[in-house]
Design an enzyme around this catalytic site. Structure first.
Site, short mmCIF file in Angstrom:
data_model
loop_
_atom_site.label_atom_id
_atom_site.label_comp_id
_atom_site.label_asym_id
_atom_site.label_seq_id
_atom_site.Cartn_x
_atom_site.Cartn_y
_atom_site.Cartn_z
N ASP A 302 30.14 47.06 62.62
CA ASP A 302 30.74 47.03 61.09
C ASP A 302 30.78 45.45 60.72
O ASP A 302 30.23 44.48 61.51
CB ASP A 302 32.50 47.41 61.29
CG ASP A 302 32.79 47.72 60.01
OD1 ASP A 302 32.36 47.09 58.87
OD2 ASP A 302 33.92 48.32 59.84
C1 NOJ Z 1 33.85 47.20 56.53
C2 NOJ Z 1 34.14 48.75 56.68
O1 NOJ Z 1 35.09 48.58 57.71
C3 NOJ Z 1 33.05 49.55 56.50
O2 NOJ Z 1 33.44 50.97 56.70
C4 NOJ Z 1 31.83 49.18 55.69
O3 NOJ Z 1 30.89 50.40 56.01
C5 NOJ Z 1 31.57 47.82 55.81
N1 NOJ Z 1 32.79 46.87 55.55
C6 NOJ Z 1 30.49 47.43 54.75
O4 NOJ Z 1 31.10 47.73 53.53
#
Ligand code: NOJ
Length: 774
Positions: A302
């Site tokens: 993430d």
């Molecule tokens: C943070 C989020 O937790 C995740 O779900 C997402 O895919 C990413 N950012 C990218 O935007």
């Protein structure tokens, strides 16, 4: 370079690679298992990899958000520099066939081996055509619908350049304070696993094509692995501490289901899991995901999650964090720049091996091959297809249907709803959501144009035009908003009571008060945890004033999480849970209010009576001192100030008709190894209109070597019944139905007695029988 020159040049390189690979004698496939299992793809991956320098390999493991070339030229920041060295494997947040084409061209210009970039995005509930938020859509219990909306989203996304979707979010959650419950499928692991499958099938186009190389299929991502939804206190990003058996029982199954369905990638979660942050958790990624579940797809972190191993207190610096993540089995670094900055040095000093890197890069290259990007890096950049696909009539219609099917009728005393067009009524239309447009798509409506969503007032105006129902409007109050720019998240636009008097006077001159309230969309989603989940601001105060008029009140709520509606449930006559219904919001809600659509959705997450009950979910354990409502006594497992039961339970949802459940039967009372029992029940539509009912099968294993929940959902069927019609529903109970996770973390089936209910909700115990497994 035109497409054909590209192909020739590329395949010449591959040939060269294949030769050099043969010469070395050592093959990547000796220690890398491919996702596809296709020897041709494996050979291609092998060939490309054998041509790559260590830096080029590491570059493939590096992912950025698309800000490096927003204006068409490579920007001068760090990501721009890596692009110029051909060292970006993937980019997310770039949309539009033209823009992605332009970015890909830049990449191809700089990539020595012409390795295409993989474009990703968070297409959570539609790209331009915005469907209801996933939690709402799950309330339809309509798996076919969920597959269709996912397919539509993928079709739009791929037409917009995107080949990798960061969805579905399949985190289990029992805590409505956590803002990201809006992205999931609720509290039940059985239902959530089926939803995970449906969404993976839809995004990857498995039912229609099962071929990632089509220009309208993409890779789905099972996220966030794992237990992110169990954040302590419901506070986003917070720590999780979960027993191994509970991980196996509750948090793992949707991910296992996604793998069985063929999901191509996983995303790590931000949380610390039992003392080891997920993004550096070797047990989780290596032992469980890779070795035990044989997942050979691509794992991405993430956002900045590798870097976050430092504040977690798990890595001493970014280099250490890079090593820990690579050792754990992570392939791609989103944003942290830990891999791109430190892996080379780590190889050179012998802390990691180049073959570890080879395996990660092989997984990335394989996806690019499977998507057909090596044949045509611009295959998702067809401007004509983009025009045709985006927000086409079929998708708008689908968004309308999905919104209707997501709306839950929570309460309807004295059949105050529907407000029929042919019955003369003066309706006071009150509340901040009557004209609210921006919030209707909810969070994560990534490219959904918020100015296009239909407001409640627009929906009602169209629905009731020329009818006997008239509306008189007063907003009454505003929605409080969040200001995230200040250092601390603070509430701005604190509403006052200045609009109350007009609202009350409009209400006095009406036959019924229709109130539209809820949360601004920024109040749920990522980093939007709440400690108080009542209607924000002074909306409840306004309701209290309206209540004093003595007129019946219908409340429509727009929100991204179960709310504490305990006062409202006691004091208003009807409650319609609209969630954030997306593009066609106003039309769908008007359909339900008028009775043109008979509500059919049921809750997939319990609504608590207050935050003190959280975590609250129907499939809890019994305890040694269960509360017995028939024989209340002291020293039982209950609160002294609130009931144990939720306000609205899992599986609850009303219709404008009534369904009678009768004649529950089992074809036998026991079964043994390899056998099964058939349970049947008659469902009759006893009301005056046609409707749909979601019939639910629950069981309880009364005594087991590991204590079992008071009940567990094990099947359901959604059926349409004409008024007066009866249908017989059949469920099969076999070993699959009664198996559970034993103390050795393996599924086990044990002899014993079981309770069985076929029910209208998790709280309905009226149709109950017992059976045994010998
Ligand atoms: C943070 C989020 O937790 C995740 O779900 C997402 O895919 C990413 N950012 C990218 O935007």
């Amino acid at each position: 370079m035109n497409k054909n020159t590209f192909k020739l040049g590329f395949w010449a390189l591959i040939l060269f690679g294949a030769i050099s690979c043969d010469q070395s004698g050592s093959k990547l496939t000796d220690y890398w298992k491919s996702y596809s299992g296709d020897p041709k793809i494996e050979a291609k991956v092998d060939s490309v990899l054998s041509l790559m320098t260590l830096e080029e390999k590491i570059g493939q493991m590096n992912q950025y958000s698309a800000n490096f070339a927003a204006t068409g030229e490579v920007a001068d920041n760090q990501s721009g520099e890596y692009l110029k060295k051909g060292m970006i494997g993937s980019t997310f947040n770039a949309f539009g066939a033209e823009k992605v084409h332009m970015l890909q061209e830049q990449n191809m210009k700089y990539s020595r081996l012409k390795i295409p970039m993989l474009f990703a995005a968070d297409v959570i509930h539609g790209l331009e055509t915005t469907f209801p938020i996933p939690l709402a859509e799950a309330c339809s219990w309509d798996l076919d619908l969920m597959e269709k909306t996912a397919r539509a989203a993928a079709n739009e996304a791929t037409a917009s350049g995107v080949a990798w979707n960061f969805a579905p979010m399949i985190d289990m959650a029992h805590d409505p304070r956590w803002g990201r419950v809006m992205e999931g499928a609720g509290e039940d692991v059985y239902l959530a696993s089926l939803v995970a499958r449906a969404r993976v099938r839809g995004f990857q186009g498995i039912s229609d094509y099962n071929d990632l190389s089509k220009n309208n299929t993409l890779i789905a991502t099972a996220k966030h692995f794992v237990a992110y939804g169990a954040a302590q206190g419901g506070r986003d990003y917070h720590t999780t501490d979960i027993s191994e058996i509970n991980l196996h029982e509750t948090y793992f199954p949707p991910f296992q289901a996604a793998i069985e369905e063929g999901v191509g990638s996983f995303m790590t979660s931000f949380n610390d899991l039992n003392g080891v942050p997920a993004t550096g958790n070797k047990w989780l990624y290596k032992d469980i995901l890779r070795d035990s579940w044989n997942f050979n797809g691509l794992v991405v972190t993430d956002y900045t999650a590798i870097m976050e191993l430092i504040p977690h207190g798990y890595a001493k610096d970014l280099k250490h964090a890079a090593q820990l993540s690579l050792d754990a089995g992570i392939d791609m670094d989103m944003i942290s720049e830990a891999f791109v900055m430190h892996l080379k040095e780590l190889v050179e000093e012998g802390s990691i091996t180049e073959s570890q890197i080879d395996v990660a890069v092989a997984r990335i290259l394989e996806m690019k091959f499977l998507l057909g990007l090596f044949d045509d890096p611009y295959r998702y950049c067809d401007v004509e297809r983009e025009k045709e696909v985006m927000m086409n009539d079929g998708y708008i219609d689908l968004a309308h249907k999905a919104a209707q099917k997501a709306i839950v009728l929570l309460k309807n005393d004295n059949n105050i709803l529907p407000l029929k067009k042919e019955e003369s009524k003066r309706v006071a239309l009150i509340g901040p959501f009557v004209d609210e447009r921006k919030s209707l798509n909810g969070e994560w409506a990534i490219k959904g144009d918020r100015s296009k969503s239909v407001t409640l007032r627009e929906g009602l105006d169209e629905k009731y035009a020329g009818s006997k129902v008239s509306f008189n409007f007063a907003k009454g109050t505003d929605l409080p908003l969040l200001d995230r720019k200040t250092e601390k998240v603070s509430v701005v636009n604190v509403p006052d009571r200045s609009g109350f008097a007009k609202a009350v006077s409009v209400a006095r001159n009406s036959d019924v008060i229709l109130v539209a309230m809820g949360e601004n969309y920024h109040w749920s989603g990522e980093a939007a945890s709440r400690s108080d989940i009542t209607l924000p601001g002074n909306q409840r105060e306004l309701l209290k004033e309206l209540k004093k008029t003595g007129k019946p009140i219908v409340l429509v709520v727009f929100n991204g999480r179960p709310l504490d509606l305990s006062w409202e449930a006691k004091n208003v006559d009807a409650i319609v849970e609209a969630w954030y219904p997306g593009l066609m919001s106003g039309h769908a809600v008007a359909d339900v209010l008028s009775g043109d659509y008979n509500p059919s959705a049921k809750l997939v997450m319990s609504f608590p009576r207050n935050v003190g009950q959280i975590p609250i979910f129907y499939n809890q354990k019994n305890t040694g001192r269960p509360f017995d409502a028939e024989r209340p006594a002291d020293y039982r497992s209950n609160y002294i100030d609130v009931e144990n039961t939720p306000l609205f339970p899992f599986g609850h949802g009303l219709s404008y008709t009534n369904f009678k459940y009768s004649n529950l039967k089992l074809d036998k009372n026991e079964f043994s190894k390899g056998g099964s029992i058939t349970a049947t029940i008659d469902i009759t539509n006893t009301g005056n209109v046609d409707g749909e009912e979601i019939v639910q099968l629950y069981i309880q294993d009364i005594v087991a070597s590991v204590t079992r929940p008071v009940k567990e959902l094990k099947g359901f069927e959604k059926l349409a019944l004409k008024k007066g019609e009866t249908k017989t529903i059949k469920f099969t109970i076999n070993e699959e139905t009664i198996k559970f996770i034993g103390l050795d973390m393996q599924p086990v089936v044990e002899a014993g007695d079981f309770n069985l209910w076929i029910a209208a909700s998790s709280a309905d115990v009226s149709n109950h029988l017992k059976f045994s497994y010998k």
